[in-house]
Write an enzyme that holds these catalytic residues in place. Structure first.
Site, short mmCIF file in Angstrom:
data_model
loop_
_atom_site.label_atom_id
_atom_site.label_comp_id
_atom_site.label_asym_id
_atom_site.label_seq_id
_atom_site.Cartn_x
_atom_site.Cartn_y
_atom_site.Cartn_z
N LYS A 29 44.14 17.91 38.06
CA LYS A 29 43.86 17.31 38.56
C LYS A 29 45.55 16.52 38.79
CE LYS A 29 39.03 17.58 40.34
NZ LYS A 29 38.04 17.03 40.55
N TYR A 69 37.94 22.06 49.58
CA TYR A 69 37.04 20.98 49.85
C TYR A 69 36.34 21.26 50.75
CZ TYR A 69 38.47 19.02 44.77
OH TYR A 69 38.61 19.12 44.05
N PHE A 77 33.12 9.81 50.34
CA PHE A 77 34.00 9.60 49.16
C PHE A 77 34.93 11.36 49.76
CE2 PHE A 77 31.35 12.49 46.53
CZ PHE A 77 32.01 13.72 46.39
N ARG A 105 32.52 26.01 33.76
CA ARG A 105 32.12 24.87 34.09
C ARG A 105 31.50 23.76 32.71
NH1 ARG A 105 31.95 22.83 39.31
NH2 ARG A 105 29.67 21.57 39.16
N THR A 111 30.36 16.57 36.90
CA THR A 111 31.01 15.89 37.31
C THR A 111 31.25 14.65 37.04
OG1 THR A 111 29.48 17.39 39.14
CG2 THR A 111 31.33 15.72 39.49
N ARG A 122 36.48 16.43 29.89
CA ARG A 122 36.28 15.54 30.73
C ARG A 122 35.13 14.28 30.10
NH1 ARG A 122 33.17 18.70 36.77
NH2 ARG A 122 35.60 18.31 37.23
N ASN A 132 38.07 12.65 37.60
CA ASN A 132 37.61 13.55 36.36
C ASN A 132 38.71 14.76 35.46
OD1 ASN A 132 37.36 14.81 38.60
ND2 ASN A 132 35.05 15.26 38.65
N HIS A 135 39.20 20.65 38.26
CA HIS A 135 37.75 21.15 38.72
C HIS A 135 38.25 23.04 37.82
CE1 HIS A 135 36.82 23.34 42.19
NE2 HIS A 135 37.54 23.78 42.30
N GLU A 146 38.58 30.82 46.04
CA GLU A 146 39.29 29.77 45.68
C GLU A 146 40.78 30.05 44.78
OE1 GLU A 146 35.62 26.17 45.24
OE2 GLU A 146 37.03 26.74 42.83
P1 ADP Z 1 32.29 19.72 40.54
O1 ADP Z 1 34.00 18.74 40.84
O2 ADP Z 1 32.08 19.26 39.44
O3 ADP Z 1 32.50 20.90 41.21
P2 ADP Z 1 31.70 18.67 43.25
O4 ADP Z 1 32.28 19.51 44.39
O5 ADP Z 1 30.38 17.65 43.57
O6 ADP Z 1 31.98 18.02 42.12
O7 ADP Z 1 32.99 17.48 43.95
C1 ADP Z 1 34.10 17.53 43.92
C2 ADP Z 1 34.98 16.18 43.65
O8 ADP Z 1 34.69 15.31 44.05
C3 ADP Z 1 34.44 16.41 42.25
O9 ADP Z 1 35.48 16.54 41.13
C4 ADP Z 1 34.98 14.38 41.77
O10 ADP Z 1 36.32 14.33 41.42
C5 ADP Z 1 34.53 14.10 43.24
N1 ADP Z 1 33.61 13.51 43.53
C6 ADP Z 1 32.14 13.32 43.31
N2 ADP Z 1 31.11 12.76 43.87
C7 ADP Z 1 32.14 11.83 44.07
C8 ADP Z 1 31.68 10.43 44.05
N3 ADP Z 1 29.75 10.40 44.41
N4 ADP Z 1 33.05 9.64 44.04
C9 ADP Z 1 34.10 9.81 44.27
N5 ADP Z 1 34.49 11.13 43.36
C10 ADP Z 1 33.42 11.84 43.96
#
Ligand code: ADP
Length: 169
Positions: A29, A69, A77, A105, A111, A122, A132, A135, A146
């Site tokens: 990212k 997304y 968010f 993962r 996450t 992470r 974080n 992805h 994707e």
């Molecule tokens: P992942 O990336 O681990 O698959 P998600 O698909 O749930 O997780 O979320 C996508 C991305 O959105 C996360 O990697 C993170 O950057 C952001 N994100 C998720 N939850 C939050 C949150 N509570 N506040 C801010 N950003 C968030």
């Protein structure tokens, strides 16, 4: 009878070869790029034995990210996530190998970095969920979706690493 046995053996080998072809979409990212962690993240997948089949740097548009997304559209968010993700260049990649999605993962960590174990990407390099650094696809289907969303056909390479026979039995 002999033919049936031969076919069974061949199909076993085909399934084994197929298993080693699972693909996951991994992305450094904008914060990971800004913090100089591109090489570190790629190194971990290379060292593990995964095969890089696609890689490019780009600054994604908001529309492209909103599609990526799309399942998170209703989250509070979401707007901030699109802002952050479109703020600068990312490095998009496709990695291939046995259980690439699940292991990807696991290598990324949870996450929320505060819940990521040390030793994960992470867990070693970040703190906030909104920063974080990487992805990774969460299922084989999203890995496929994707990869196709970020790369055209010709941008994904078919190749046989010389080390394959030392990575897989
Ligand atoms: P992942 O990336 O681990 O698959 P998600 O698909 O749930 O997780 O979320 C996508 C991305 O959105 C996360 O990697 C993170 O950057 C952001 N994100 C998720 N939850 C939050 C949150 N509570 N506040 C801010 N950003 C968030």
């Amino acid at each position: 009878h002999m033919v049936a046995t031969l076919l069974a053996v061949l199909s076993t080998f085909a399934k084994m070869a197929d298993q080693n072809k699972e693909r996951t979409f991994i992305m450094v990212k904008p914060d990971g790029v800004q913090r100089g962690l591109v090489g570190e993240i790629m190194k971990r997948f290379e060292n593990r034995g995964y095969k890089l089949v696609a890689c490019k740097m780009c600054t994604p548009t908001k529309a492209h990210l909103e599609e990526h997304y799309r399942d998170l559209k209703s989250k509070g968010f979401f707007a901030g996530l699109i802002e952050y993700m479109s703020s600068g260049p990312v490095v998009a990649m496709v990695w291939e190998g046995k259980e690439a999605v699940k292991m990807g993962r696991m290598m990324l960590g949870a996450t929320n970095p505060l819940q990521s174990n040390p030793g994960t990407i992470r867990g070693d390099f970040c703190i906030d969920v909104g920063r974080n650094i990487c992805h990774g696809s969460d299922s084989v289907e999203s890995g496929k979706r994707e990869s196709e969303h970020w790369f055209k056909d010709g941008e994904i390479q078919e190749w046989s690493p010389a080390q394959s026979k030392w990575v897989y039995e």
